[in-house]
Motif scaffolding. Structure first.
Motif, PDB file in Angstrom:
ATOM      1  N   VAL A  85      66.311  38.141 119.189  1.00 27.00           N
ATOM      2  CA  VAL A  85      66.780  38.173 117.803  1.00 27.00           C
ATOM      3  C   VAL A  85      66.776  39.630 117.327  1.00 27.00           C
ATOM      4  O   VAL A  85      65.736  40.295 117.324  1.00 27.00           O
ATOM      5  N   ALA A  86      67.955  40.128 116.925  1.00 26.59           N
ATOM      6  CA  ALA A  86      68.051  41.505 116.439  1.00 26.59           C
ATOM      7  C   ALA A  86      67.381  41.622 115.080  1.00 26.59           C
ATOM      8  O   ALA A  86      67.364  40.678 114.276  1.00 26.59           O
ATOM      9  N   GLY A  87      66.800  42.762 114.794  1.00 23.16           N
ATOM     10  CA  GLY A  87      66.139  42.965 113.515  1.00 23.16           C
ATOM     11  C   GLY A  87      67.121  42.941 112.362  1.00 23.16           C
ATOM     12  O   GLY A  87      68.303  43.277 112.504  1.00 23.16           O
ATOM     13  N   GLY A  88      66.633  42.509 111.193  1.00 26.28           N
ATOM     14  CA  GLY A  88      67.464  42.461 110.010  1.00 26.28           C
ATOM     15  C   GLY A  88      67.134  41.291 109.120  1.00 26.28           C
ATOM     16  O   GLY A  88      66.123  40.594 109.304  1.00 26.28           O
ATOM     17  N   TYR A  89      68.014  41.066 108.115  1.00 19.10           N
ATOM     18  CA  TYR A  89      67.834  39.981 107.152  1.00 19.10           C
ATOM     19  C   TYR A  89      68.606  38.747 107.618  1.00 19.10           C
ATOM     20  O   TYR A  89      69.770  38.847 108.033  1.00 19.10           O
ATOM     21  N   TYR A  90      67.936  37.552 107.493  1.00 21.13           N
ATOM     22  CA  TYR A  90      68.548  36.308 107.947  1.00 21.13           C
ATOM     23  C   TYR A  90      68.313  35.203 106.921  1.00 21.13           C
ATOM     24  O   TYR A  90      67.366  35.251 106.126  1.00 21.13           O
ATOM     25  N   LYS A  91      69.183  34.181 107.009  1.00 18.89           N
ATOM     26  CA  LYS A  91      68.963  32.908 106.331  1.00 18.89           C
ATOM     27  C   LYS A  91      68.385  31.945 107.362  1.00 18.89           C
ATOM     28  O   LYS A  91      68.942  31.782 108.447  1.00 18.89           O
ATOM     29  N   PHE A  92      67.291  31.276 106.991  1.00 24.19           N
ATOM     30  CA  PHE A  92      66.555  30.408 107.912  1.00 24.19           C
ATOM     31  C   PHE A  92      66.576  28.982 107.372  1.00 24.19           C
ATOM     32  O   PHE A  92      66.296  28.745 106.193  1.00 24.19           O
ATOM     33  N   ARG A  93      66.883  28.004 108.251  1.00 21.40           N
ATOM     34  CA  ARG A  93      66.990  26.607 107.813  1.00 21.40           C
ATOM     35  C   ARG A  93      66.492  25.678 108.922  1.00 21.40           C
ATOM     36  O   ARG A  93      66.788  25.875 110.102  1.00 21.40           O
ATOM     37  N   VAL A  94      65.708  24.657 108.497  1.00 22.05           N
ATOM     38  CA  VAL A  94      65.211  23.619 109.406  1.00 22.05           C
ATOM     39  C   VAL A  94      65.642  22.268 108.863  1.00 22.05           C
ATOM     40  O   VAL A  94      65.410  21.962 107.679  1.00 22.05           O
ATOM     41  N   SER A  95      66.251  21.433 109.703  1.00 28.29           N
ATOM     42  CA  SER A  95      66.720  20.113 109.266  1.00 28.29           C
ATOM     43  C   SER A  95      66.309  19.063 110.290  1.00 28.29           C
ATOM     44  O   SER A  95      66.226  19.337 111.494  1.00 28.29           O
ATOM     45  N   PHE A  96      66.040  17.856 109.797  1.00 27.63           N
ATOM     46  CA  PHE A  96      65.667  16.726 110.657  1.00 27.63           C
ATOM     47  C   PHE A  96      66.048  15.444 109.934  1.00 27.63           C
ATOM     48  O   PHE A  96      65.812  15.305 108.728  1.00 27.63           O
ATOM     49  N   ASP A 105      66.127  31.806 102.219  1.00 28.58           N
ATOM     50  CA  ASP A 105      67.376  32.565 102.135  1.00 28.58           C
ATOM     51  C   ASP A 105      67.233  34.003 102.572  1.00 28.58           C
ATOM     52  O   ASP A 105      68.237  34.674 102.832  1.00 28.58           O
ATOM     53  N   SER A 106      66.033  34.516 102.615  1.00 27.22           N
ATOM     54  CA  SER A 106      65.861  35.914 102.999  1.00 27.22           C
ATOM     55  C   SER A 106      64.645  36.040 103.906  1.00 27.22           C
ATOM     56  O   SER A 106      63.507  36.046 103.445  1.00 27.22           O
ATOM     57  N   LEU A 107      64.916  36.113 105.193  1.00 28.29           N
ATOM     58  CA  LEU A 107      63.866  36.278 106.188  1.00 28.29           C
ATOM     59  C   LEU A 107      64.103  37.611 106.882  1.00 28.29           C
ATOM     60  O   LEU A 107      65.111  37.802 107.569  1.00 28.29           O
ATOM     61  N   PHE A 108      63.205  38.561 106.682  1.00 25.79           N
ATOM     62  CA  PHE A 108      63.349  39.909 107.221  1.00 25.79           C
ATOM     63  C   PHE A 108      62.562  40.007 108.527  1.00 25.79           C
ATOM     64  O   PHE A 108      61.336  39.832 108.554  1.00 25.79           O
ATOM     65  N   ILE A 109      63.236  40.258 109.633  1.00 26.04           N
ATOM     66  CA  ILE A 109      62.628  40.306 110.955  1.00 26.04           C
ATOM     67  C   ILE A 109      62.560  41.748 111.420  1.00 26.04           C
ATOM     68  O   ILE A 109      63.588  42.428 111.566  1.00 26.04           O
ATOM     69  N   THR A 110      61.348  42.219 111.644  1.00 24.35           N
ATOM     70  CA  THR A 110      61.139  43.595 112.111  1.00 24.35           C
ATOM     71  C   THR A 110      60.253  43.656 113.357  1.00 24.35           C
ATOM     72  O   THR A 110      60.030  44.737 113.892  1.00 24.35           O
ATOM     73  N   LYS A 111      59.730  42.501 113.782  1.00 28.47           N
ATOM     74  CA  LYS A 111      58.828  42.485 114.931  1.00 28.47           C
ATOM     75  C   LYS A 111      58.730  41.056 115.457  1.00 28.47           C
ATOM     76  O   LYS A 111      59.268  40.116 114.863  1.00 28.47           O
ATOM     77  N   ASP A 112      58.061  40.879 116.607  1.00 30.98           N
ATOM     78  CA  ASP A 112      57.769  39.532 117.103  1.00 30.98           C
ATOM     79  C   ASP A 112      56.899  38.825 116.077  1.00 30.98           C
ATOM     80  O   ASP A 112      55.867  39.364 115.652  1.00 30.98           O
TER      81      ASP A 112
END
Length: 737
Positions: A85-96, A105-112
């Motif tokens: 997963v490349a670093g940056g801002y993402y929208k995250f959603r879980v459905s079941f 709506d705003s998940l910032f990924i900068t590390k594992d």
């Protein structure tokens, strides 16, 4: 990068070249940042029950782009993982399905990163328009066992575990509660994968005390692997209890009344949280059993000596049973548990025997009245731990248990001789009373390790130690009419001590290749048994090492059919009663003498089974065979006082081969039928003791249980027919229920 450019504009003192150099450096830094990849993982759970959700959909979408960048599905343990997963801002959603979606709506990924556990709330509105037409099968054929879901056996509702066993294929439950599997009584009873410390009447009481509505499923393991104890020549019956399904407190109870004075009442409570899982059960049961029967014995060799008995009996008993379980999740990979159970029971029994001995010179008649009172109490506690590494490649499990059982049994006999007209001959009947004080102590400890180097490959190894100690103090007194006093009978009074230690170790491997699965293992058990008869200061010991290989191959031919071929070696050790050299007169017309030098019997078993499923039918046929060495056999001989004398010896061998056919057919939602046919040929040879000491029979069991359902009611008929059975000297007639 835009923010950096805007910040650079106010600095008019900088030259245009410097500005572009600054912007270029910032841009290259952002590009380097975006090119670095990370890992994102987490776990999806049901908010109500705290249980993992398998099959939940995870979507990761970059804010600045259209479409879904990453997609994953949670596994059986609710765990998911996204890689690269490349670093940056993402929208995250879980459905079941059936649950409200989780969004960020705003998940910032900068590390594992490991996300906190995600709990989904149920959304009943999504389930209203959905009709589920299929369900999990009621009968499952797994690699080493058959699994029966208790929901499929509604005819046992309100009953006990023993009532469910009466309806299961291949299992025979006699009126006195003895359990046999495919014609053999050498079967072990497990509860939640752990061997019960109870045996004999205690084991039957355990099965009667477990309410049917608290049982999730029953597993019939005819070919146990190396991780199981090698004891039990016919296999293992594992009773799996229900676990808490709701977060928080759950409580309930049941009351049942049946014909012939049968009453049952129970209560249970569950508590579940992310770290704690606690349950408690209590059950009270009262039964009154009336039985009658006949017995025919012909003694060989002899001059037409024959014994005939008419039996009548009434038994009343009450028992209190309780179970407690607590599991605590110390950390994600580590949990501990504590379990306990208790049982207190009281039983009163009256039996009347009328018997006739036919000799070549005439007949002899006698009758006997036996009254018995028995008190039992049993307590067991188990503590253990489980550690599972985060990569799921290593798992350690350990537990230790202690069980204590004490029983007190008082019997009183009245025996008198009769003439041909059944009139009392002697005015002084034989009056006898006996007292049995018996105490069991059992200690067990085990440690298991599993390594999974690959998803389709696993290795297991473990150690186990079992120590059993029995102290049996048995006293008999006869009435002396001359002195009107009770006098100790030294010929029948004895104090017997039995000790057994069985350390064991095993290794096994599992491998899955597409539609094929393989399992093989080897177990070693060293046995040390010592018996001591303190009254006469007699002792004997026996020590031996035995190896127990096992293997199975399974092939999944498609969605509807599976095939399995398996082999296992098992052992059946003699019980303490079979080793005690002093006479046992618990049966007033049958005196038993044990043999302290009796050796265990070893069985080699093989089975070929198939499972075929359709929308309305489950069909499970099987072929099996068993060869037994050093068969432990009973030998009967006539006594001088009109009783029969029984002792125990090792026979050379026995073998059996049979077929089992199980079918469950449901043509409509309101009607279904279960059919089971088990036929086998059994032959036993005692040529090592006597040249003509052989016997054989075609035995088996036939069951048919049709069931009708209407609204909240279930109507069923149950029929069982047991074919004749044989031992080396006896042949049992066919019976039906």
């Amino acid at each position: 990068m835009r923010q950096l450019v805007m910040l650079s504009l106010p600095f008019h003192s900088l030259s245009r070249r410097c500005i572009w150099i600054f912007v270029g450096l910032a841009g290259s830094g952002c590009l380097a940042f975006n090119q670095q990849n990370f890992r994102l993982e987490g776990k999806i759970l049901d908010k109500n029950s705290g249980l993992p959700l398998a099959g939940a959909h995870i979507e990761l979408k970059k804010i600045s782009e259209k479409g879904i960048a990453f997609l994953a599905v949670s596994g059986e343990d609710g765990f998911f993982e996204l890689r690269e997963v490349a670093g940056g801002y993402y929208k995250f959603r879980v459905s079941f399905l059936g649950f409200k979606s989780y969004k960020k709506d705003s998940l910032f990924i900068t590390k594992d990163e490991r996300l906190p556990d995600i709990f989904l709330k149920r959304d009943s509105s999504h389930l209203k328009p959905i009709t589920i037409e299929d369900k999990a099968p009621d009968i499952l054929l797994e690699a080493d066992r058959k699994v029966y879901k208790t929901e499929a056996f509604l005819n046992a509702a309100g009953g006990s575990a023993l009532d469910i066993l009466r309806t299961l294929p291949g299992i025979q439950v006699e009126p006195n509660g003895r359990v046999s599997l495919r014609g053999s009584r050498g079967v072990l009873i497990y509860v939640d994968g752990r061997q019960s410390s109870l045996s004999g009447s205690g084991r039957r009481a355990l099965l009667q005390s477990l309410p049917a509505d608290q049982i999730e499923q029953i597993e019939v393991i005819t070919q146990p692997g190396a991780s199981f104890d090698a004891e039990g020549v016919s296999g293992i019956i594992n009773i799996v209890l229900k676990k808490s399904a709701e977060r928080g407190f759950t409580a309930g109870g049941n009351v049942m009344a049946g014909s012939h004075n049968k009453y049952n009442a129970g209560a249970f409570v569950f508590y579940s949280s992310p770290r704690w899982n606690i349950s408690a059960h209590y059950n009270f049961r009262y039964t009154a059993l009336w039985a009658r029967g006949t017995l025919e014995r012909t003694f060989q060799p002899g001059d037409s000596l024959r014994q005939h008995q008419n039996r009548h009996g009434l038994e009343n008993g009450a028992q209190h049973n309780g179970r407690f379980s607590m599991r605590y999740q110390v950390a994600k990979p580590f949990s501990v548990f504590l379990e306990g159970s208790f049982r207190a029971a009281h039983k009163v029994e009256s039996r009347y025997f009328l018997q006739q001995f036919q000799f070549s010179t005439g007949s002899q008649f006698s009758d006997r009245l036996n009254s018995e009172a028995q008190n039992d109490r049993n307590a067991e506690v188990t503590a253990g731990f489980q550690f599972k590494s985060q990569d799921k490649k290593h798992e350690f499990k350990g537990e230790a248990s202690y069980s204590d059982k004490f029983s007190k049994e008082f019997d009183r006999f009245i025996t008198q001789q009769l003439d041909d007209q059944l009139v009392v001959v002697s005015p002084y009947p034989e009056l006898r009373k006996q007292l049995l004080l018996e105490g069991w102590r059992i200690q067990q400890a085990r440690l298991d390790y599993e390594w999974k180097p690959r998803k389709n490959l696993a290795f297991e190894t473990g150690l186990k130690s079992t120590w059993r100690h029995l102290d049996s103090d048995f006293s008999v007194e006869d009435l002396n009419y001359d002195s009107s006093r009770w006098q100790v009978n030294p010929a029948l009074t004895n104090h017997f001590v039995y000790s057994e230690w069985v350390p064991a170790g095993y290794v096994s491997a599992r491998w899955r290749l597409e539609r094929w699965s393989f399992k093989a293992g080897l177990r070693a058990e060293w046995t040390s048994i010592r018996v001591t008869e303190l009254t006469q200061n007699l002792s004997a010991s026996n020590r031996y090492l035995r190896w127990f290989p096992s293997a199975s191959i399974a092939y999944k031919a498609g969605e509807k059919m599976s095939i399995r071929l398996s082999y296992a070696r098992r052992i059946n050790r003699p019980s303490p009663g079979w080793l005690n050299p002093f006479p046992d007169i618990s049966d007033p017309l049958l005196v038993r003498f044990g043999n302290p030098y009796l050796n265990p019997e070893i069985s080699e078993t093989g089975e070929l089974s198939l499972e075929y499923k359709t929308a309305r039918c489950t069909f499970t046929p099987a072929l099996y065979g068993r060869w037994i060495r050093n068969v432990m056999g009973r030998f009967l001989a006539p006594g001088n006082d009109g009783t029969a004398i029984q002792t125990y010896r090792n026979l050379s061998q026995a073998w059996s081969a049979g077929t089992e056919w199980v079918a469950r057919y449901q043509p409509s939602a309101w009607f279904q039928v279960l059919g089971n046919v088990n036929l086998f040929y059994y032959a036993v040879s005692g040529e090592n003791l006597q040249s003509d000491l052989n016997n054989s029979a075609v035995g088996g069991l036939i069951k048919l249980v049709p069931e009708w359902r209407w609204r909240f009611f279930t109507f069923f008929l149950s029929g069982q027919y047991i074919l004749p059975q044989a031992t080396v000297q006896n042949r049992y007639r066919a019976r039906y229920f």
